[in-house]
Design a protein around this motif. Sequence first.
Motif, short mmCIF file in Angstrom:
data_model
loop_
_atom_site.label_atom_id
_atom_site.label_comp_id
_atom_site.label_asym_id
_atom_site.label_seq_id
_atom_site.Cartn_x
_atom_site.Cartn_y
_atom_site.Cartn_z
N ALA A 31 26.16 19.35 44.25
CA ALA A 31 25.99 18.20 43.36
C ALA A 31 26.23 16.89 44.11
O ALA A 31 25.49 15.91 43.94
N VAL A 32 27.25 16.88 44.96
CA VAL A 32 27.55 15.66 45.72
C VAL A 32 26.40 15.33 46.66
O VAL A 32 25.97 14.18 46.78
N VAL A 33 25.87 16.34 47.35
CA VAL A 33 24.75 16.11 48.28
C VAL A 33 23.53 15.59 47.53
O VAL A 33 22.85 14.68 47.99
N THR A 59 38.98 33.01 45.29
CA THR A 59 38.27 34.00 44.49
C THR A 59 36.79 33.66 44.47
O THR A 59 36.40 32.54 44.81
N PRO A 60 35.95 34.58 44.09
CA PRO A 60 34.52 34.27 44.02
C PRO A 60 34.20 33.12 43.07
O PRO A 60 33.28 32.33 43.31
N GLY A 61 34.97 33.00 42.01
CA GLY A 61 34.74 31.90 41.07
C GLY A 61 35.02 30.54 41.69
O GLY A 61 34.25 29.59 41.52
N THR A 62 36.12 30.43 42.42
CA THR A 62 36.43 29.14 43.04
C THR A 62 35.47 28.83 44.18
O THR A 62 35.11 27.67 44.40
N ALA A 63 35.04 29.88 44.90
CA ALA A 63 34.06 29.65 45.97
C ALA A 63 32.75 29.13 45.38
O ALA A 63 32.13 28.22 45.92
N ALA A 105 32.47 27.49 42.60
CA ALA A 105 32.71 26.13 42.12
C ALA A 105 32.64 25.13 43.28
O ALA A 105 32.07 24.05 43.14
N PHE A 106 33.20 25.51 44.44
CA PHE A 106 33.13 24.64 45.61
C PHE A 106 31.69 24.44 46.06
O PHE A 106 31.27 23.32 46.39
N VAL A 107 30.92 25.50 46.08
CA VAL A 107 29.52 25.40 46.49
C VAL A 107 28.74 24.53 45.51
O VAL A 107 27.94 23.67 45.90
#
Length: 107
Positions: free
Chosen positions: A66-68, A53-57, A59-61
């Motif tokens: 944040a990790v980068v 879903t757009p929300g999970t996408a 969240a992944f982005v």
Amino acid sequence: MFRPKIPTMPTPTGHVTPPAVVEPTTVVPAAQVSQPAPVASAPAPARPTVQLTPGTALAFVGGGTAVVLVVGAVLVSMLLAVAITGVSVAVCAVVLRSLLASETKRR
């Protein structure tokens, strides 16, 4: 004093029994039982589908960003620490060289 001390193997205290001998047995096939005919059912999907879903996408982005950023900040801080250490060692070397050169001029 400087000779290494080699440890000795301790003697066994208990009685060791040899392993048991395994004798082969014969294999007797079981009686053939006919399988019932399979009931036709809806085929199961090979793999479960993942709904993105757009929300999970988003969240992944956000998580990837944040990790980068965190990894980049850690690497930059390590680079700065190495650079500052190198500069301080160079300054110490110059000061010591100057002190030693002035000491030899006085004599």
